[in-house]
Design an enzyme around this catalytic site. Structure first.
Site, PDB file in Angstrom:
ATOM      1  N   THR A  84       0.857  -1.176   0.000  1.00  0.00           N
ATOM      2  CA  THR A  84       0.000   0.000   0.000  1.00  0.00           C
ATOM      3  C   THR A  84       0.897   1.232   0.000  1.00  0.00           C
ATOM      4  O   THR A  84       1.737   1.383   0.884  1.00  0.00           O
ATOM      5  CB  THR A  84      -0.890  -0.028   1.256  1.00  0.00           C
ATOM      6  OG1 THR A  84      -1.763  -1.155   1.146  1.00  0.00           O
ATOM      7  CG2 THR A  84      -1.690   1.237   1.416  1.00  0.00           C
TER       8      THR A  84
ATOM      9  N   TYR B 115      -7.580  -7.577   8.292  1.00  0.00           N
ATOM     10  CA  TYR B 115      -8.658  -7.066   7.448  1.00  0.00           C
ATOM     11  C   TYR B 115      -9.809  -8.095   7.398  1.00  0.00           C
ATOM     12  O   TYR B 115      -9.753  -9.129   8.069  1.00  0.00           O
ATOM     13  CB  TYR B 115      -8.116  -6.695   6.058  1.00  0.00           C
ATOM     14  CG  TYR B 115      -7.045  -5.632   6.148  1.00  0.00           C
ATOM     15  CD1 TYR B 115      -7.339  -4.371   6.681  1.00  0.00           C
ATOM     16  CD2 TYR B 115      -5.733  -5.893   5.776  1.00  0.00           C
ATOM     17  CE1 TYR B 115      -6.356  -3.400   6.814  1.00  0.00           C
ATOM     18  CE2 TYR B 115      -4.745  -4.920   5.908  1.00  0.00           C
ATOM     19  CZ  TYR B 115      -5.058  -3.678   6.424  1.00  0.00           C
ATOM     20  OH  TYR B 115      -4.083  -2.724   6.560  1.00  0.00           O
TER      21      TYR B 115
HETATM   22  C1  LIG Z   1       4.840   0.268   2.835  1.00  0.00           C
HETATM   23  C2  LIG Z   1       4.281  -1.114   2.997  1.00  0.00           C
HETATM   24  C3  LIG Z   1       2.984  -1.395   2.573  1.00  0.00           C
HETATM   25  C4  LIG Z   1       2.459  -2.691   2.677  1.00  0.00           C
HETATM   26  N1  LIG Z   1       1.205  -2.961   2.163  1.00  0.00           N
HETATM   27  C5  LIG Z   1       0.757  -4.247   2.107  1.00  0.00           C
HETATM   28  C6  LIG Z   1      -0.444  -4.568   1.408  1.00  0.00           C
HETATM   29  O1  LIG Z   1      -1.127  -3.720   0.798  1.00  0.00           O
HETATM   30  N2  LIG Z   1      -0.822  -5.872   1.407  1.00  0.00           N
HETATM   31  C7  LIG Z   1      -0.107  -6.848   2.053  1.00  0.00           C
HETATM   32  O2  LIG Z   1      -0.506  -8.025   2.013  1.00  0.00           O
HETATM   33  N3  LIG Z   1       1.049  -6.566   2.684  1.00  0.00           N
HETATM   34  C8  LIG Z   1       1.507  -5.300   2.712  1.00  0.00           C
HETATM   35  N4  LIG Z   1       2.718  -5.026   3.303  1.00  0.00           N
HETATM   36  C9  LIG Z   1       3.541  -6.132   3.821  1.00  0.00           C
HETATM   37  C10 LIG Z   1       4.567  -6.573   2.773  1.00  0.00           C
HETATM   38  O3  LIG Z   1       3.933  -7.123   1.617  1.00  0.00           O
HETATM   39  C11 LIG Z   1       5.543  -7.630   3.344  1.00  0.00           C
HETATM   40  O4  LIG Z   1       4.797  -8.732   3.790  1.00  0.00           O
HETATM   41  C12 LIG Z   1       6.402  -7.107   4.481  1.00  0.00           C
HETATM   42  O5  LIG Z   1       6.941  -5.822   4.192  1.00  0.00           O
HETATM   43  C13 LIG Z   1       7.560  -8.069   4.780  1.00  0.00           C
HETATM   44  O6  LIG Z   1       8.313  -8.338   3.598  1.00  0.00           O
HETATM   45  P1  LIG Z   1       9.776  -7.669   3.377  1.00  0.00           P
HETATM   46  O7  LIG Z   1      10.616  -8.138   4.542  1.00  0.00           O
HETATM   47  O8  LIG Z   1      10.272  -8.219   2.058  1.00  0.00           O
HETATM   48  O9  LIG Z   1       9.604  -6.191   3.374  1.00  0.00           O
HETATM   49  C14 LIG Z   1       3.251  -3.727   3.235  1.00  0.00           C
HETATM   50  C15 LIG Z   1       4.542  -3.435   3.685  1.00  0.00           C
HETATM   51  C16 LIG Z   1       5.077  -2.178   3.544  1.00  0.00           C
HETATM   52  C17 LIG Z   1       6.498  -1.918   3.980  1.00  0.00           C
END
Ligand SMILES: Cc1cc2nc3c(=O)[nH]c(=O)nc-3n(C[C@H](O)[C@H](O)[C@H](O)COP(=O)(O)O)c2cc1C
Length: 351
Positions: free
Chosen positions: A24, A179
């Protein structure tokens, strides 16, 4: 590198196993229509084996955040079409994450007269940032009637149809982070006594019904699911998250989905990847806290079939190339995560 090998997920033919996780970023217009910046941002990241585009509302009652996109109106479909065309022109694949926020809502975010609904009338502790009135507590939600639950299920089918009309290669149901689907699954937010609550199998039923309806609409081989057992984000509580998720995974396993996108559990007591392997059985995309080396190791260990990256994708539009060539990764600026406009969004350069 295992990450660079191709992979089939249902009807999706990925050129590599680096998935861009949904994020998001609040860059849509106020009416949920995708912006020019979004077209540029996703096109820049098209070398991912698969992009999972940000959580998007299937109907406005499910909107959580200001400037969050929707997939409900003809204008929203047309604008997303520009995004998917740009990604496809760059050789990429893109699915849309459907996110109904349920009780994670505020009347200061949604248009006038749009209420906030949930499985049960239990308000979430916490606040949400709104453009209109700054930080606001979540609304007291109204419990959906059984007929309304079935209507929300149908909205997910319509949203999946709209996503295909907008050129998406498939859809992913957002089943984490407190959610609506997770509100139905978890005992702390679901106190219903109809077919959608009262026992673990019944609490799993809403999510499975949405997935089945989405699969009926566009084919199960283009539908994915995202889960994170034990996630307590947005005031989520469950008496036994491992058991709830195991039940859900077993029910979902029969649907022939393209994949399960599973985030590591925040508690060491639950091994989410093992749980998914045991109870789901299909293709797995692993997430949370990976870098190239740990992702390679996870694939080598057979923990899953692909790995998704969120935060690394913020500042590294060419993440696949940086992984392949061992190039350093850029950091990102937290201050511009959710601010409008291209700054800190579509202006991170390739290496
Ligand atoms: C800015 C931001 C927005 C996110 N928005 C969503 C989202 O819309 N839907 C979702 O399932 N996870 C969302 N997440 C979680 C990420 O998809 C992911 O699961 C989380 O950042 C861990 O992965 P990473 O270690 O590769 O960052 C968001 C994470 C961040 C940092």
């Amino acid at each position: 590198m295992r990450l660079m090998q191709s992979l089939r997920l249902g009807d999706l033919e990925l050129g590599n196993r680096v998935v861009m996780a949904p994020m998001t970023r609040n860059r849509a217009h106020a009416d949920g229509v995708a912006s020019d910046e979004m077209v540029a941002y996703y096109a820049q990241r098209a070398s991912a084996g698969l992009i999972v585009a940000e959580g998007t509302w299937p109907s406005v009652i499910g909107q959580a955040y200001c400037r969050q996109p929707g997939i409900a109106t003809p204008e929203q479909v047309a604008a997303w079409r520009r995004v998917t065309d740009a990604v496809h022109a760059n050789g990429g694949l893109i699915v849309l994450q459907l996110m109904h926020a349920g009780r994670i809502g505020s009347r200061h975010v949604k248009p006038p007269g749009i209420e906030t609904v949930a499985p049960s009338a239990i308000r979430a502790a916490g606040e949400v940032f709104t453009d209109a009135a700054g930080l606001q507590p979540f609304d007291e939600p109204r419990a959906l009637s059984t007929a309304e639950v079935q209507a929300v299920v149908r909205e997910h089918a319509a949203a999946a149809d709209n996503a295909r009309a907008a050129g998406f290669d498939g859809v992913e149901l957002h089943g984490t982070s407190g959610y609506l689907p997770m509100q139905f699954l978890c005992s702390g937010t679901n106190h219903r006594s109809d077919d959608y609550g009262g026992s673990t199998p019944k609490r799993a039923r809403f999510m499975v019904a949405c997935l089945a309806a989405m699969a009926d609409a566009i084919g199960s081989a283009r539908v994915g699911l995202r889960l994170n057992p034990g996630n307590t984000y947005n005031d989520t509580q469950d008496d036994d998250p491992a058991a709830s998720h195991a039940e859900l995974m077993r029910q979902a396993a029969g649907l022939g989905l393209a994949y399960l996108h599973v985030m590591r559990a925040p508690t060491p007591a639950i091994d989410a990847f093992a749980l998914a392997r045991e109870h789901f059985g299909g293709r797995l995309i692993l997430n949370d806290g990976f870098d190239a080396a740990s992702a390679e190791q996870a694939l080598a260990d057979g923990a899953g079939d692909a790995v998704s990256f969120a935060r690394h994708y913020i500042g590294n539009p060419d993440l696949v190339r940086r992984f392949r060539e061992g190039l350093p990764l850029a950091r990102f600026d937290r201050k511009t995560l959710y601010t409008p406009g291209p700054r800190g969004y579509s202006d991170y350069p390739p290496a």
